[in-house]
Design a protein around this motif. Sequence first.
Motif, PDB file in Angstrom:
ATOM      1  N   SER A   9      51.116  82.983  75.152  1.00 22.43           N
ATOM      2  CA  SER A   9      52.079  81.760  75.421  1.00 22.43           C
ATOM      3  C   SER A   9      51.458  80.969  76.494  1.00 22.43           C
ATOM      4  N   SER A  10      50.965  81.641  77.505  1.00 23.52           N
ATOM      5  CA  SER A  10      50.503  80.512  78.494  1.00 23.52           C
ATOM      6  C   SER A  10      49.189  79.817  77.879  1.00 23.52           C
ATOM      7  N   TRP A  11      48.339  80.462  76.927  1.00 27.30           N
ATOM      8  CA  TRP A  11      47.340  79.738  76.495  1.00 27.30           C
ATOM      9  C   TRP A  11      47.768  78.742  75.610  1.00 27.30           C
ATOM     10  N   GLU A  12      48.952  78.993  74.815  1.00 21.27           N
ATOM     11  CA  GLU A  12      49.609  77.904  73.752  1.00 21.27           C
ATOM     12  C   GLU A  12      50.136  76.761  74.623  1.00 21.27           C
ATOM     13  N   ASN A  13      50.758  77.048  75.869  1.00 21.81           N
ATOM     14  CA  ASN A  13      51.486  75.994  76.605  1.00 21.81           C
ATOM     15  C   ASN A  13      50.404  75.180  77.496  1.00 21.81           C
ATOM     16  N   GLY A  14      49.107  75.755  77.605  1.00 18.84           N
ATOM     17  CA  GLY A  14      48.045  75.214  78.469  1.00 18.84           C
ATOM     18  C   GLY A  14      48.452  75.304  79.888  1.00 18.84           C
ATOM     19  N   LYS A  15      48.930  76.468  80.300  1.00 18.40           N
ATOM     20  CA  LYS A  15      49.075  76.990  81.514  1.00 18.40           C
ATOM     21  C   LYS A  15      47.648  77.629  81.936  1.00 18.40           C
ATOM     22  N   THR A  16      47.236  78.459  81.251  1.00 24.41           N
ATOM     23  CA  THR A  16      45.857  79.095  81.404  1.00 24.41           C
ATOM     24  C   THR A  16      44.976  78.987  80.319  1.00 24.41           C
ATOM     25  N   TYR A  17      43.803  79.534  80.198  1.00 21.31           N
ATOM     26  CA  TYR A  17      43.012  79.301  79.152  1.00 21.31           C
ATOM     27  C   TYR A  17      42.469  80.786  78.913  1.00 21.31           C
ATOM     28  N   ASP A  35      31.920  77.362  70.687  1.00 18.25           N
ATOM     29  CA  ASP A  35      31.802  76.042  70.933  1.00 18.25           C
ATOM     30  C   ASP A  35      32.882  74.902  70.421  1.00 18.25           C
ATOM     31  N   SER A  36      33.182  75.282  69.196  1.00 20.61           N
ATOM     32  CA  SER A  36      34.120  74.574  68.547  1.00 20.61           C
ATOM     33  C   SER A  36      35.445  74.714  69.060  1.00 20.61           C
ATOM     34  N   LEU A  37      35.870  76.161  69.447  1.00 24.38           N
ATOM     35  CA  LEU A  37      37.004  76.486  70.141  1.00 24.38           C
ATOM     36  C   LEU A  37      37.229  75.570  71.575  1.00 24.38           C
ATOM     37  N   ILE A  38      36.079  75.418  72.302  1.00 19.53           N
ATOM     38  CA  ILE A  38      36.223  74.865  73.653  1.00 19.53           C
ATOM     39  C   ILE A  38      36.405  73.327  73.555  1.00 19.53           C
ATOM     40  N   LYS A  39      35.650  72.741  72.753  1.00 17.68           N
ATOM     41  CA  LYS A  39      35.227  71.635  72.531  1.00 17.68           C
ATOM     42  C   LYS A  39      36.548  70.648  72.382  1.00 17.68           C
ATOM     43  N   GLY A  40      37.535  71.177  71.352  1.00 15.57           N
ATOM     44  CA  GLY A  40      38.866  70.535  71.338  1.00 15.57           C
ATOM     45  C   GLY A  40      39.411  70.410  72.495  1.00 15.57           C
ATOM     46  N   ASP A  41      39.553  71.547  73.224  1.00 14.13           N
ATOM     47  CA  ASP A  41      40.317  71.385  74.494  1.00 14.13           C
ATOM     48  C   ASP A  41      39.499  70.713  75.602  1.00 14.13           C
ATOM     49  N   VAL A  42      38.228  70.325  75.618  1.00 16.71           N
ATOM     50  CA  VAL A  42      37.537  69.704  76.668  1.00 16.71           C
ATOM     51  C   VAL A  42      38.189  68.250  76.235  1.00 16.71           C
ATOM     52  N   GLU A  43      38.306  67.779  74.954  1.00 14.46           N
ATOM     53  CA  GLU A  43      38.408  66.467  74.827  1.00 14.46           C
ATOM     54  C   GLU A  43      39.673  66.186  75.019  1.00 14.46           C
ATOM     55  N   THR A  44      40.861  67.241  74.844  1.00 16.57           N
ATOM     56  CA  THR A  44      42.131  67.138  75.307  1.00 16.57           C
ATOM     57  C   THR A  44      42.229  66.823  76.890  1.00 16.57           C
ATOM     58  N   MET A  45      41.313  68.057  77.597  1.00 15.45           N
ATOM     59  CA  MET A  45      41.604  68.046  79.109  1.00 15.45           C
ATOM     60  C   MET A  45      41.150  66.343  79.728  1.00 15.45           C
ATOM     61  N   ASN A  46      39.982  65.919  79.097  1.00 17.92           N
ATOM     62  CA  ASN A  46      39.568  64.731  79.479  1.00 17.92           C
ATOM     63  C   ASN A  46      40.268  63.634  79.288  1.00 17.92           C
ATOM     64  N   GLU A  47      41.018  63.631  78.430  1.00 17.71           N
ATOM     65  CA  GLU A  47      42.069  62.445  78.141  1.00 17.71           C
ATOM     66  C   GLU A  47      43.280  62.695  79.063  1.00 17.71           C
ATOM     67  N   THR A  48      43.752  64.015  79.328  1.00 19.20           N
ATOM     68  CA  THR A  48      44.623  64.098  80.172  1.00 19.20           C
ATOM     69  C   THR A  48      44.334  63.763  81.587  1.00 19.20           C
ATOM     70  N   ILE A  49      43.073  64.184  81.914  1.00 17.78           N
ATOM     71  CA  ILE A  49      42.437  63.550  83.160  1.00 17.78           C
ATOM     72  C   ILE A  49      42.318  62.454  83.327  1.00 17.78           C
ATOM     73  N   GLU A  50      42.249  61.547  82.513  1.00 14.55           N
ATOM     74  CA  GLU A  50      41.776  60.293  82.564  1.00 14.55           C
ATOM     75  C   GLU A  50      43.106  59.575  82.780  1.00 14.55           C
ATOM     76  N   ARG A  51      44.101  60.200  82.193  1.00 20.66           N
ATOM     77  CA  ARG A  51      45.221  59.212  82.317  1.00 20.66           C
ATOM     78  C   ARG A  51      45.898  59.539  83.724  1.00 20.66           C
ATOM     79  N   ASP A  52      45.818  60.864  83.912  1.00 20.89           N
ATOM     80  CA  ASP A  52      46.312  61.206  85.291  1.00 20.89           C
ATOM     81  C   ASP A  52      45.442  60.420  86.583  1.00 20.89           C
TER      82      ASP A  52
END
Length: 130
Positions: A9-17, A35-52
């Motif tokens: 649940s923590s993984w799904e909610n983005g609290k932990t990885y 690599d494919s599992l991580i890259k999707g999250d990296v793009e999402t994290m970059n978007e979140t970080i840029e917004r923040d």
Amino acid sequence: MYVSRQTVSSWENGKTYPDGQSLLLLSEIFGASVDSLIKGDVETMNETIERDVVIIRRLGTAMIALAACTVAAAIWAVAQVEIWGWKGVQVVPTLLLTLVLWACLMFCSHWAEKIKRFHDLATYREVLDF
């Protein structure tokens, strides 16, 4: 995978990885590369970080402006009492303005702190690097 429901649940909610071992097991289960599992999250994290980052910069600017206006309003209230000799009722609007400006400043400060806590930014260097 030998993890609890709460961990997933923590993984799904983005609290932990997932850790490295869990990522390897997930890649086997889903037939995908790590690599494919991580890259999707990296793009999402970059978007979140840029917004923040944009939000924190705007909040910083707003806090500076609000702090200046709060100090100016407080000085104006003191001037009304000390220089012009106004009594309590006449100074109330200026004091309310000072209080509202201060409350807005605290709101912006709380919002920035909430973003810093979400991204686990503890030191000034981490905040600057963020």
